[in-house]
Write a protein that holds these residues in place. Structure first.
Motif, PDB file in Angstrom:
ATOM      1  N   LEU A   1     -18.125  32.747 -40.339  1.00 27.33           N
ATOM      2  CA  LEU A   1     -17.399  32.749 -39.075  1.00 27.33           C
ATOM      3  C   LEU A   1     -16.193  31.821 -39.106  1.00 27.33           C
ATOM      4  O   LEU A   1     -15.125  32.159 -38.612  1.00 27.33           O
ATOM      5  CB  LEU A   1     -18.340  32.328 -37.940  1.00 27.33           C
ATOM      6  CG  LEU A   1     -17.700  32.149 -36.554  1.00 27.33           C
ATOM      7  CD1 LEU A   1     -17.206  33.493 -36.015  1.00 27.33           C
ATOM      8  CD2 LEU A   1     -18.698  31.522 -35.599  1.00 27.33           C
ATOM      9  N   CYS A   2     -16.348  30.643 -39.722  1.00 29.15           N
ATOM     10  CA  CYS A   2     -15.375  29.555 -39.558  1.00 29.15           C
ATOM     11  C   CYS A   2     -14.358  29.418 -40.689  1.00 29.15           C
ATOM     12  O   CYS A   2     -13.337  28.757 -40.510  1.00 29.15           O
ATOM     13  CB  CYS A   2     -16.105  28.224 -39.411  1.00 29.15           C
ATOM     14  SG  CYS A   2     -17.270  28.161 -38.033  1.00 29.15           S
ATOM     15  N   GLN A   3     -14.625  30.026 -41.850  1.00 31.68           N
ATOM     16  CA  GLN A   3     -13.795  29.744 -43.016  1.00 31.68           C
ATOM     17  C   GLN A   3     -12.320  30.035 -42.782  1.00 31.68           C
ATOM     18  O   GLN A   3     -11.451  29.291 -43.222  1.00 31.68           O
ATOM     19  CB  GLN A   3     -14.288  30.540 -44.222  1.00 31.68           C
ATOM     20  CG  GLN A   3     -13.492  30.264 -45.492  1.00 31.68           C
ATOM     21  CD  GLN A   3     -14.149  30.873 -46.709  1.00 31.68           C
ATOM     22  OE1 GLN A   3     -15.342  31.126 -46.723  1.00 31.68           O
ATOM     23  NE2 GLN A   3     -13.380  31.101 -47.746  1.00 31.68           N
ATOM     24  N   THR A   4     -11.997  31.110 -42.066  1.00 29.69           N
ATOM     25  CA  THR A   4     -10.597  31.480 -41.858  1.00 29.69           C
ATOM     26  C   THR A   4     -10.031  30.979 -40.536  1.00 29.69           C
ATOM     27  O   THR A   4      -8.889  31.302 -40.198  1.00 29.69           O
ATOM     28  CB  THR A   4     -10.443  33.009 -41.921  1.00 29.69           C
ATOM     29  OG1 THR A   4     -11.266  33.611 -40.911  1.00 29.69           O
ATOM     30  CG2 THR A   4     -10.845  33.540 -43.286  1.00 29.69           C
ATOM     31  N   CYS A   5     -10.768  30.188 -39.789  1.00 31.44           N
ATOM     32  CA  CYS A   5     -10.275  29.686 -38.506  1.00 31.44           C
ATOM     33  C   CYS A   5      -9.127  28.708 -38.732  1.00 31.44           C
ATOM     34  O   CYS A   5      -9.281  27.740 -39.478  1.00 31.44           O
ATOM     35  CB  CYS A   5     -11.398  28.990 -37.740  1.00 31.44           C
ATOM     36  SG  CYS A   5     -10.837  28.220 -36.199  1.00 31.44           S
ATOM     37  N   PRO A   6      -7.961  28.904 -38.118  1.00 32.34           N
ATOM     38  CA  PRO A   6      -6.816  28.022 -38.350  1.00 32.34           C
ATOM     39  C   PRO A   6      -7.019  26.618 -37.809  1.00 32.34           C
ATOM     40  O   PRO A   6      -6.317  25.699 -38.209  1.00 32.34           O
ATOM     41  CB  PRO A   6      -5.676  28.734 -37.614  1.00 32.34           C
ATOM     42  CG  PRO A   6      -6.346  29.556 -36.566  1.00 32.34           C
ATOM     43  CD  PRO A   6      -7.638  30.009 -37.189  1.00 32.34           C
ATOM     44  N   GLY A   7      -7.972  26.431 -36.922  1.00 40.80           N
ATOM     45  CA  GLY A   7      -8.179  25.105 -36.355  1.00 40.80           C
ATOM     46  C   GLY A   7      -9.323  24.340 -36.984  1.00 40.80           C
ATOM     47  O   GLY A   7      -9.606  23.209 -36.585  1.00 40.80           O
ATOM     48  N   ARG A   8      -9.986  24.935 -38.005  1.00 42.56           N
ATOM     49  CA  ARG A   8     -11.179  24.305 -38.561  1.00 42.56           C
ATOM     50  C   ARG A   8     -10.897  22.935 -39.152  1.00 42.56           C
ATOM     51  O   ARG A   8     -11.685  22.004 -39.000  1.00 42.56           O
ATOM     52  CB  ARG A   8     -11.799  25.207 -39.633  1.00 42.56           C
ATOM     53  CG  ARG A   8     -13.026  24.608 -40.302  1.00 42.56           C
ATOM     54  CD  ARG A   8     -13.655  25.576 -41.282  1.00 42.56           C
ATOM     55  NE  ARG A   8     -12.742  25.902 -42.359  1.00 42.56           N
ATOM     56  CZ  ARG A   8     -12.571  25.128 -43.426  1.00 42.56           C
ATOM     57  NH1 ARG A   8     -13.222  23.998 -43.531  1.00 42.56           N
ATOM     58  NH2 ARG A   8     -11.751  25.487 -44.385  1.00 42.56           N
ATOM     59  N   ALA A   9      -9.748  22.758 -39.808  1.00 40.85           N
ATOM     60  CA  ALA A   9      -9.494  21.513 -40.533  1.00 40.85           C
ATOM     61  C   ALA A   9      -9.380  20.304 -39.624  1.00 40.85           C
ATOM     62  O   ALA A   9      -9.769  19.202 -39.986  1.00 40.85           O
ATOM     63  CB  ALA A   9      -8.231  21.654 -41.375  1.00 40.85           C
ATOM     64  N   ALA A  10      -8.824  20.480 -38.404  1.00 38.12           N
ATOM     65  CA  ALA A  10      -8.589  19.290 -37.589  1.00 38.12           C
ATOM     66  C   ALA A  10      -8.743  19.504 -36.092  1.00 38.12           C
ATOM     67  O   ALA A  10      -8.789  18.544 -35.350  1.00 38.12           O
ATOM     68  CB  ALA A  10      -7.185  18.748 -37.878  1.00 38.12           C
ATOM     69  N   LEU A  11      -8.813  20.743 -35.635  1.00 40.01           N
ATOM     70  CA  LEU A  11      -8.893  20.990 -34.198  1.00 40.01           C
ATOM     71  C   LEU A  11     -10.314  21.253 -33.715  1.00 40.01           C
ATOM     72  O   LEU A  11     -10.563  21.294 -32.523  1.00 40.01           O
ATOM     73  CB  LEU A  11      -8.006  22.185 -33.812  1.00 40.01           C
ATOM     74  CG  LEU A  11      -6.494  21.996 -34.016  1.00 40.01           C
ATOM     75  CD1 LEU A  11      -5.765  23.269 -33.648  1.00 40.01           C
ATOM     76  CD2 LEU A  11      -5.980  20.824 -33.204  1.00 40.01           C
ATOM     77  N   CYS A  12     -11.237  21.427 -34.647  1.00 45.18           N
ATOM     78  CA  CYS A  12     -12.599  21.783 -34.266  1.00 45.18           C
ATOM     79  C   CYS A  12     -13.437  20.533 -34.012  1.00 45.18           C
ATOM     80  O   CYS A  12     -13.275  19.510 -34.684  1.00 45.18           O
ATOM     81  CB  CYS A  12     -13.251  22.618 -35.370  1.00 45.18           C
ATOM     82  SG  CYS A  12     -14.898  23.230 -34.939  1.00 45.18           S
ATOM     83  N   SER A  13     -14.340  20.631 -33.060  1.00 45.52           N
ATOM     84  CA  SER A  13     -15.209  19.497 -32.752  1.00 45.52           C
ATOM     85  C   SER A  13     -16.388  19.396 -33.713  1.00 45.52           C
ATOM     86  O   SER A  13     -17.079  18.379 -33.753  1.00 45.52           O
ATOM     87  CB  SER A  13     -15.740  19.613 -31.312  1.00 45.52           C
ATOM     88  OG  SER A  13     -16.398  20.847 -31.110  1.00 45.52           O
ATOM     89  N   TRP A  14     -16.644  20.465 -34.503  1.00 44.15           N
ATOM     90  CA  TRP A  14     -17.716  20.421 -35.493  1.00 44.15           C
ATOM     91  C   TRP A  14     -17.216  19.775 -36.776  1.00 44.15           C
ATOM     92  O   TRP A  14     -16.063  19.938 -37.163  1.00 44.15           O
ATOM     93  CB  TRP A  14     -18.210  21.833 -35.840  1.00 44.15           C
ATOM     94  CG  TRP A  14     -18.985  22.527 -34.770  1.00 44.15           C
ATOM     95  CD1 TRP A  14     -18.563  23.553 -33.982  1.00 44.15           C
ATOM     96  CD2 TRP A  14     -20.337  22.261 -34.365  1.00 44.15           C
ATOM     97  NE1 TRP A  14     -19.554  23.951 -33.117  1.00 44.15           N
ATOM     98  CE2 TRP A  14     -20.658  23.157 -33.336  1.00 44.15           C
ATOM     99  CE3 TRP A  14     -21.301  21.341 -34.782  1.00 44.15           C
ATOM    100  CZ2 TRP A  14     -21.904  23.173 -32.718  1.00 44.15           C
ATOM    101  CZ3 TRP A  14     -22.545  21.350 -34.168  1.00 44.15           C
ATOM    102  CH2 TRP A  14     -22.833  22.261 -33.147  1.00 44.15           C
TER     103      TRP A  14
END
Length: 236
Positions: free
Chosen positions: A211-224
């Motif tokens: 689910l998360c690998q291609t999310c553009p916010g995963r590196a720094a915008l995500c709370s996880w």
């Protein structure tokens, strides 16, 4: 950060996140001014400290990666810097109604000319012919934007953002930003956030790699944390 495994020639392949965690941990304590290659035994010790299971071939591979990186020209540039900050945290917001952006820079160096250098270690498996510039633009463009803003908003006159792929240590992908670019960069991030809100993006209650690998916010915008977004199966 780690984006996943493409192929692996090893009989038993370290999961991408574990491989990245181990490599990052070894580089956190590396002495670039007096480089000494890590031995497979040192890799094994660090892996045990981190709770990561490794095989002999995996330990040898990680030791070779770190050794090659410390012998490279980019490593010599880091060694020549006047000041190094490892695992440097940052946080900023574009406004009262905007989200807080947080993250950690692998290495922040102040060079002799006064310029700042951000190093982001990448343990991605990349082939010898892969286009690293295109890879960074596609998978780490948002991360590069956030790093640049974090440093420029702290008063830097300029900053060079570098993604250093350990499997090709003699190359690195770099882009330089000047203080005058801060406004346009903030506008770019603001527009990205606006589009994300318009699409109705929300943080998943069950993060996982697919689910998360291609999310553009995963590196720094995500709370996880990445340990959750890169897990193989959804959490409970």
């Amino acid at each position: 950060g780690v984006t996943g495994v493409q192929t692996c020639a090893l009989p038993i392949c370290l999961e991408a996140r574990a491989r990245g965690t181990l490599a990052h941990s070894l580089l956190e304590t590396a002495d670039f001014a007096r480089p000494a290659a890590s031995s497979p035994e040192q890799v094994a010790t660090r892996a045990r400290e981190l709770g990561i299971r490794t095989g002999e071939a995996e330990r040898q591979e990680i030791a070779s990666l770190i050794g090659a990186a410390l012998r490279s020209a980019p490593a010599a540039r880091i060694a020549a810097a006047e000041d190094l900050r490892r695992e440097h945290p940052f946080a900023f917001s574009l406004g009262a109604e905007e989200p807080l952006v947080t993250g950690v820079i692998d290495l922040l160096a102040r060079e002799r000319d006064g310029g700042l250098l951000v190093i982001d270690y990448k343990s991605d498996r990349v082939g010898p012919e892969g286009d690293l510039d295109a890879l960074v633009e596609r998978d780490y463009g948002v991360q590069r934007l956030l790093y640049a803003l974090a440093v420029l908003r702290d008063g830097a006159g300029s900053v060079e953002i570098v993604h250093w792929f350990l499997e090709r240590p003699h190359e690195w992908v770099a882009r330089r930003y000047e203080a005058a670019e801060r406004g346009p960069l903030e506008g770019l991030l603001s527009e990205r956030l606006r589009r994300a809100r318009a699409r109705g993006f929300a943080v998943s209650a069950q993060p996982h790699r697919a689910l998360c690998q291609t999310c553009p916010g995963r590196a720094a915008l995500c709370s996880w944390e990445e340990s959750e977004t890169m897990r193989e199966q959804p959490g409970p």
